[in-house]
Design an enzyme around this catalytic site. Structure first.
Site, PDB file in Angstrom:
ATOM      1  N   CYS A  71       0.864  -1.187   0.000  1.00 18.73           N
ATOM      2  CA  CYS A  71       0.000   0.000   0.000  1.00 18.73           C
ATOM      3  C   CYS A  71       0.895   1.229   0.000  1.00 18.73           C
ATOM      4  O   CYS A  71       1.672   1.432   0.931  1.00 18.73           O
ATOM      5  CB  CYS A  71      -0.916  -0.003   1.211  1.00 18.73           C
ATOM      6  SG  CYS A  71      -1.875   1.520   1.386  1.00 18.73           S
ATOM      7  N   HIS A 162      -3.681  -4.060 -10.750  1.00 13.70           N
ATOM      8  CA  HIS A 162      -4.487  -2.874 -11.024  1.00 13.70           C
ATOM      9  C   HIS A 162      -5.035  -2.929 -12.445  1.00 13.70           C
ATOM     10  O   HIS A 162      -4.305  -3.246 -13.388  1.00 13.70           O
ATOM     11  CB  HIS A 162      -3.656  -1.593 -10.865  1.00 13.70           C
ATOM     12  CG  HIS A 162      -3.219  -1.343  -9.462  1.00 13.70           C
ATOM     13  ND1 HIS A 162      -4.003  -0.671  -8.557  1.00 13.70           N
ATOM     14  CD2 HIS A 162      -2.096  -1.704  -8.798  1.00 13.70           C
ATOM     15  CE1 HIS A 162      -3.366  -0.617  -7.386  1.00 13.70           C
ATOM     16  NE2 HIS A 162      -2.209  -1.240  -7.513  1.00 13.70           N
ATOM     17  N   GLU A 211     -10.800  -0.400  -4.336  1.00 12.41           N
ATOM     18  CA  GLU A 211      -9.751  -1.304  -3.872  1.00 12.41           C
ATOM     19  C   GLU A 211     -10.343  -2.658  -3.499  1.00 12.41           C
ATOM     20  O   GLU A 211     -11.360  -2.727  -2.806  1.00 12.41           O
ATOM     21  CB  GLU A 211      -9.029  -0.711  -2.657  1.00 12.41           C
ATOM     22  CG  GLU A 211      -8.191   0.517  -2.996  1.00 12.41           C
ATOM     23  CD  GLU A 211      -7.159   0.809  -1.928  1.00 12.41           C
ATOM     24  OE1 GLU A 211      -6.346  -0.092  -1.622  1.00 12.41           O
ATOM     25  OE2 GLU A 211      -7.166   1.939  -1.396  1.00 12.41           O
ATOM     26  N   CYS A 220      -5.183   5.747  -3.280  1.00 13.97           N
ATOM     27  CA  CYS A 220      -4.449   4.493  -3.381  1.00 13.97           C
ATOM     28  C   CYS A 220      -3.099   4.799  -4.022  1.00 13.97           C
ATOM     29  O   CYS A 220      -3.045   5.206  -5.186  1.00 13.97           O
ATOM     30  CB  CYS A 220      -5.217   3.468  -4.213  1.00 13.97           C
ATOM     31  SG  CYS A 220      -4.328   1.918  -4.468  1.00 13.97           S
ATOM     32  N   GLY A 223      -2.107   2.405  -6.770  1.00 17.95           N
ATOM     33  CA  GLY A 223      -3.008   2.689  -7.879  1.00 17.95           C
ATOM     34  C   GLY A 223      -2.623   3.942  -8.639  1.00 17.95           C
ATOM     35  O   GLY A 223      -2.735   4.001  -9.867  1.00 17.95           O
TER      36      GLY A 223
END
Length: 277
Positions: A71, A162, A211, A220, A223
């Site tokens: 993350c 992703h 997510e 994110c 992301g």
């Protein structure tokens, strides 16, 4: 269990210092603390642990109890925690994650970390490594129909999968409906995070994210990195891009020579407390 709630661009997690605390079942604890009505309220749980490979280890769980490899917003807050709470006095540290070791540079003002730059590593576009079920060499602007709507999808992994789709307006998306359909699509054996991107100009994009395991979040980090790389693959932006998220902004830079993405953004402590788990 003592905890600290922190957020990066509104992407909030509960952090536990496992140098002092012991969490027997991280998945169960994540479900309890993440609940915004009956718990603390967060996008998940992050345990800060010792590492024999790096300075620290980040053990991360989503709000539904599932484990996550990485993350971007969360790791910046880990860096802030270990510096602000005296676990290190260094401004350049390494953190072990499920997606490998990440290297971070800390910006300190008046003894507190305010901003962190993370070397997020090399973006992965080989479908089987993302993973995505496809016989293509890479998935760039691939047509896909989800929920009766046609999109062009680009897939990238930043240690986690992703799916990036470009839209005319991020505000008009029914993300609560379309997000789960992407997340659980048969093309993604480990589910996927989905980014909906509107390109403002060559240096700016708007982004909303669904997510896996958490639903829509305000930001994110992985992301944002994956989305900028998808923009570059589709020749829509330059290599340095400002990503505007619901919870704030991130600065993403792609280093072509190193084939590496750098992410810079804030890290904020919200509050501390104790909870029975």
């Amino acid at each position: 269990m003592k905890f600290t709630k922190m957020q990066g661009c509104g992407n909030d997690y509960v952090y536990v210092n496992c140098f002092k605390e012991s969490v027997e079942d991280g998945s169960k604890a994540a479900i309890k603390v993440s609940n915004r009505h009956f718990g603390i309220g967060s996008d998940g749980l992050i345990l800060i642990k010792p590492s024999d490979k790096a300075d620290f280890m980040m053990d991360m769980y989503n709000a539904d109890g599932s484990r996550s490899q990485m993350c971007g917003n969360g790791i910046r807050c880990v860096a802030k925690y270990v510096y602000d709470y005296g676990l290190t006095d260094r401004k350049n540290i390494s953190i072990e994650t499920g997606a490998g070791i990440k290297y971070l540079d800390l910006k300190v003002e008046e003894g507190r970390v305010t901003e962190v730059t993370v070397d997020m590593g090399t973006p992965i576009i080989v479908p089987e490594l993302i993973p995505v079920v496809s016989d293509r060499e890479r998935i760039v602007a691939m047509p896909i129909t989800v929920g009766g709507i046609s999109y062009e999808m680009t897939c990238v992994s930043m240690g986690n999968p992703h799916a990036i789709v470009f839209v005319d307006n991020t505000k008009s998306i029914d993300i609560e409906k379309i997000g789960p359909l992407f997340e659980n699509h048969t093309m993604f054996p480990e589910r996927t995070n989905t980014e909906f991107i509107h390109v403002i100009d060559r240096h700016t994009i708007d982004m909303r994210v669904w997510e896996r395991g958490s639903g829509e979040t305000l930001a994110c980090g992985t992301g944002a990195c994956a989305s900028v790389y998808a923009c570059i693959l589709n020749e829509l932006t330059e290599d340095e891009v400002r990503v505007r998220l619901l919870g704030g902004e991130l600065k993403i830079k792609y280093d072509r020579e190193k084939n590496t993405i750098f992410m810079t953004g804030p890290a904020v402590t919200v509050f501390e407390g104790e909870i029975y788990v």
